[in-house]
Design a protein around this motif. Structure first.
Motif, PDB file in Angstrom:
ATOM      1  N   GLY A 183      33.991  65.439  44.829  1.00 21.25           N
ATOM      2  CA  GLY A 183      35.027  64.418  44.829  1.00 21.25           C
ATOM      3  C   GLY A 183      34.610  63.268  43.947  1.00 21.25           C
ATOM      4  N   GLU A 184      35.411  62.226  43.968  1.00 21.88           N
ATOM      5  CA  GLU A 184      35.137  61.106  43.075  1.00 21.88           C
ATOM      6  C   GLU A 184      34.782  59.838  43.826  1.00 21.88           C
ATOM      7  N   GLU A 185      34.304  59.953  45.039  1.00 24.80           N
ATOM      8  CA  GLU A 185      34.092  58.747  45.831  1.00 24.80           C
ATOM      9  C   GLU A 185      32.982  57.874  45.284  1.00 24.80           C
ATOM     10  N   GLU A 186      32.080  58.474  44.471  1.00 26.99           N
ATOM     11  CA  GLU A 186      31.046  57.649  43.875  1.00 26.99           C
ATOM     12  C   GLU A 186      31.633  56.603  42.947  1.00 26.99           C
ATOM     13  N   GLU A 187      32.871  56.824  42.506  1.00 32.67           N
ATOM     14  CA  GLU A 187      33.513  55.861  41.615  1.00 32.67           C
ATOM     15  C   GLU A 187      34.219  54.755  42.392  1.00 32.67           C
ATOM     16  N   HIS A 188      34.265  54.882  43.714  1.00 36.97           N
ATOM     17  CA  HIS A 188      35.006  53.918  44.538  1.00 36.97           C
ATOM     18  C   HIS A 188      34.166  53.514  45.736  1.00 36.97           C
ATOM     19  N   GLU A 189      32.914  53.165  45.503  1.00 41.79           N
ATOM     20  CA  GLU A 189      31.991  52.947  46.602  1.00 41.79           C
ATOM     21  C   GLU A 189      32.472  51.900  47.587  1.00 41.79           C
ATOM     22  N   ASP A 205      35.341  51.348  48.674  1.00 37.13           N
ATOM     23  CA  ASP A 205      36.482  51.763  49.479  1.00 37.13           C
ATOM     24  C   ASP A 205      36.118  52.768  50.564  1.00 37.13           C
ATOM     25  N   HIS A 206      34.891  53.288  50.574  1.00 34.97           N
ATOM     26  CA  HIS A 206      34.580  54.412  51.431  1.00 34.97           C
ATOM     27  C   HIS A 206      33.268  54.176  52.170  1.00 34.97           C
ATOM     28  N   GLU A 207      33.319  53.317  53.153  1.00 34.04           N
ATOM     29  CA  GLU A 207      32.109  52.960  53.876  1.00 34.04           C
ATOM     30  C   GLU A 207      31.451  54.171  54.516  1.00 34.04           C
ATOM     31  N   HIS A 208      32.254  55.155  54.988  1.00 29.93           N
ATOM     32  CA  HIS A 208      31.670  56.278  55.680  1.00 29.93           C
ATOM     33  C   HIS A 208      30.888  57.195  54.745  1.00 29.93           C
ATOM     34  N   ALA A 209      30.966  56.968  53.425  1.00 27.32           N
ATOM     35  CA  ALA A 209      30.157  57.746  52.499  1.00 27.32           C
ATOM     36  C   ALA A 209      28.685  57.321  52.547  1.00 27.32           C
ATOM     37  N   ASP A 210      28.358  56.261  53.314  1.00 25.83           N
ATOM     38  CA  ASP A 210      26.986  55.772  53.399  1.00 25.83           C
ATOM     39  C   ASP A 210      26.075  56.732  54.159  1.00 25.83           C
ATOM     40  N   HIS A 236      40.568  67.842  50.642  1.00 24.90           N
ATOM     41  CA  HIS A 236      39.395  66.961  50.603  1.00 24.90           C
ATOM     42  C   HIS A 236      38.181  67.718  51.107  1.00 24.90           C
ATOM     43  N   ALA A 237      37.022  67.123  50.968  1.00 24.37           N
ATOM     44  CA  ALA A 237      35.763  67.836  51.208  1.00 24.37           C
ATOM     45  C   ALA A 237      35.432  67.922  52.691  1.00 24.37           C
ATOM     46  N   ALA A 238      36.326  68.587  53.446  1.00 26.80           N
ATOM     47  CA  ALA A 238      36.147  68.690  54.895  1.00 26.80           C
ATOM     48  C   ALA A 238      35.556  70.026  55.321  1.00 26.80           C
ATOM     49  N   PHE A 239      35.542  71.008  54.432  1.00 25.85           N
ATOM     50  CA  PHE A 239      35.263  72.370  54.869  1.00 25.85           C
ATOM     51  C   PHE A 239      33.884  72.883  54.444  1.00 25.85           C
ATOM     52  N   GLY A 240      32.962  71.978  54.219  1.00 24.39           N
ATOM     53  CA  GLY A 240      31.627  72.373  53.800  1.00 24.39           C
ATOM     54  C   GLY A 240      30.895  73.216  54.828  1.00 24.39           C
ATOM     55  N   TYR A 241      31.036  72.865  56.110  1.00 25.12           N
ATOM     56  CA  TYR A 241      30.350  73.623  57.158  1.00 25.12           C
ATOM     57  C   TYR A 241      30.967  75.001  57.341  1.00 25.12           C
ATOM     58  N   ALA A 282      39.642  65.832  46.671  1.00 26.16           N
ATOM     59  CA  ALA A 282      39.082  64.521  47.005  1.00 26.16           C
ATOM     60  C   ALA A 282      37.756  64.732  47.710  1.00 26.16           C
ATOM     61  N   GLY A 283      36.996  63.654  47.857  1.00 25.48           N
ATOM     62  CA  GLY A 283      35.718  63.734  48.540  1.00 25.48           C
ATOM     63  C   GLY A 283      35.885  63.650  50.040  1.00 25.48           C
ATOM     64  N   VAL A 284      34.996  62.909  50.717  1.00 23.98           N
ATOM     65  CA  VAL A 284      35.061  62.775  52.169  1.00 23.98           C
ATOM     66  C   VAL A 284      36.354  62.119  52.602  1.00 23.98           C
ATOM     67  N   ASP A 285      36.833  61.140  51.839  1.00 29.90           N
ATOM     68  CA  ASP A 285      38.060  60.432  52.177  1.00 29.90           C
ATOM     69  C   ASP A 285      39.259  61.175  51.597  1.00 29.90           C
ATOM     70  N   PRO A 286      40.159  61.689  52.436  1.00 34.59           N
ATOM     71  CA  PRO A 286      41.278  62.480  51.933  1.00 34.59           C
ATOM     72  C   PRO A 286      42.328  61.674  51.195  1.00 34.59           C
ATOM     73  N   THR A 287      42.280  60.345  51.308  1.00 38.27           N
ATOM     74  CA  THR A 287      43.310  59.521  50.669  1.00 38.27           C
ATOM     75  C   THR A 287      42.931  59.088  49.260  1.00 38.27           C
ATOM     76  N   SER A 288      41.708  59.401  48.806  1.00 38.57           N
ATOM     77  CA  SER A 288      41.293  58.994  47.457  1.00 38.57           C
ATOM     78  C   SER A 288      42.057  59.795  46.410  1.00 38.57           C
ATOM     79  N   GLU A 289      42.428  59.140  45.317  1.00 35.94           N
ATOM     80  CA  GLU A 289      43.230  59.765  44.267  1.00 35.94           C
ATOM     81  C   GLU A 289      42.324  60.272  43.146  1.00 35.94           C
ATOM     82  N   PRO A 290      42.390  61.550  42.808  1.00 34.01           N
ATOM     83  CA  PRO A 290      41.579  62.061  41.698  1.00 34.01           C
ATOM     84  C   PRO A 290      42.098  61.566  40.346  1.00 34.01           C
TER      85      PRO A 290
END
Length: 324
Positions: A138-144, A146-151, A221-226, A239-247
């Motif tokens: 996903g692209e969440e690294e570009e929106h740090e 906005d995505h606290e749970h990516a910590d 979004h990246a929910a199905f890794g497990y 999208a990454g962990v956050d499903p609302t992020s726009e690619p």
């Protein structure tokens, strides 16, 4: 949930009384889980009060707690859980509850409330299973910002592997047994039964996805890794962990190339978030769309639960991956 019943006149037999007691116990358990979505609901009626962060762990708490608990969830039915903001009342409810169950890394507000008010009486479900590294793609690294749970240093979507859910069920049964010793046997018995159901679901997935022509799943979004790791699949998230992020257009172009290279037949949309980006991508590449539910929430009034949703996901995956 309003109910009505008619009672026959005259003395009841012992068998009738026992049947009524069983029915009432079941109703109590169902009522406890039905309270999910209303953290401002009434009192627990003397039962152990459990606060759950969102649907998957609320489902576990309701099944394992049965009539001995009152379960409340902090996320309303049908709401996307990742960016939940808690009210002052909900934060207070976390502190007042007898026990809290959550998945650290999904909802920062819940993580903070538990840390401050319920650390000694809570179960972080991610702490009792082996976790995977944070999802990539996903692209969440570009929106740090906005995505606290990516910590978190792991992927929090543990509930999409039934085998891990079975482990969590056993752990939660043990924790509730310690928190409410008079009902310990019931918690452990129900936890064992739930773990057995989840292990059976795991076998269904292993058998159903054993022989497939394809192994790539393109997800909203990246929910199905497990799920992918457990059953030998490869997840390509929009999208990454956050499903609302726009690619970005660049990411869309990358995804188009990956879909063509993998020969994927389907782009998976999901419940609770808009399917527009996934639909646009599928149209651009010339493949189908189908719904793959991350089981992050269930609409109010739905007859589905964790088990039925996961079985539907398997039924959706098999034709998309051309499994025999």
């Amino acid at each position: 949930m309003p109910t009505s019943s008619r009672f026959a006149r005259g003395p009841a037999s012992p068998l009738t009384l026992r049947a009524a007691a069983v029915a009432l116990a079941g109703l109590a358990g169902a009522t406890g889980l039905a309270a999910c979505g209303d953290a401002d609901a009434g009192g627990s009626g003397g039962r152990t009060e459990v606060v759950a962060s969102f649907y998957p762990v609320a489902w576990l708490a309701g099944r394992i707690g049965g009539g001995d608990v009152s379960v409340r969830t902090l996320t309303k039915p049908g709401a996307e859980p990742h960016d939940l903001e808690l009210t002052a009342r909900q934060v207070a409810d976390v502190g007042k509850a007898d026990y809290a169950v959550y998945v650290k890394g999904v909802q920062p507000a819940v993580d903070e409330a538990v840390e401050k008010h319920a650390k000694s009486k809570s179960l972080d479900a991610a702490s009792v299973v082996k976790t995977l590294p944070p999802p990539t793609g996903g692209e969440e690294e570009e929106h740090e910002g906005d995505h606290e749970h990516a910590d978190t240093n792991y992927d929090p979507h543990i509930w999409l592997d039934p085998s891990r859910m079975a482990t969590i069920a056993t752990a939660l049964g043990d924790r509730l047994a310690k928190a409410d010793a008079p009902h310990a046997a019931g918690y452990r018995d129900r936890a064992k039964a739930v773990a057995t159901e989840l292990s059976a679901l795991d076998r269904q997935y292993r058998d159903g996805l054993k022989t497939c022509k394809r192994n790539t799943i393109v997800t909203a979004h990246a929910a199905f890794g497990y799920l992918a790791e457990r059953y030998g699949l490869r997840q390509v998230p929009i999208a990454g962990v956050d499903p609302t992020s726009e690619p970005s257009p660049k990411r869309i172009a990358e995804l188009s190339g990956q879909i063509k290279t993998a020969g994927a037949t389907t782009v998976f949309t999901e419940t609770l978030v808009s399917p527009k980006v996934a639909q646009t991508l599928a149209k651009e590449v010339g493949v189908k769309t189908a719904v793959l539910d991350p089981v992050e929430g269930v609409a109010e009034g739905s007859s589905d639960d964790y088990l039925t949703i996961m079985r539907k996901n398997l039924e959706t995956l098999r034709p998309a991956l051309e499994c025999s």
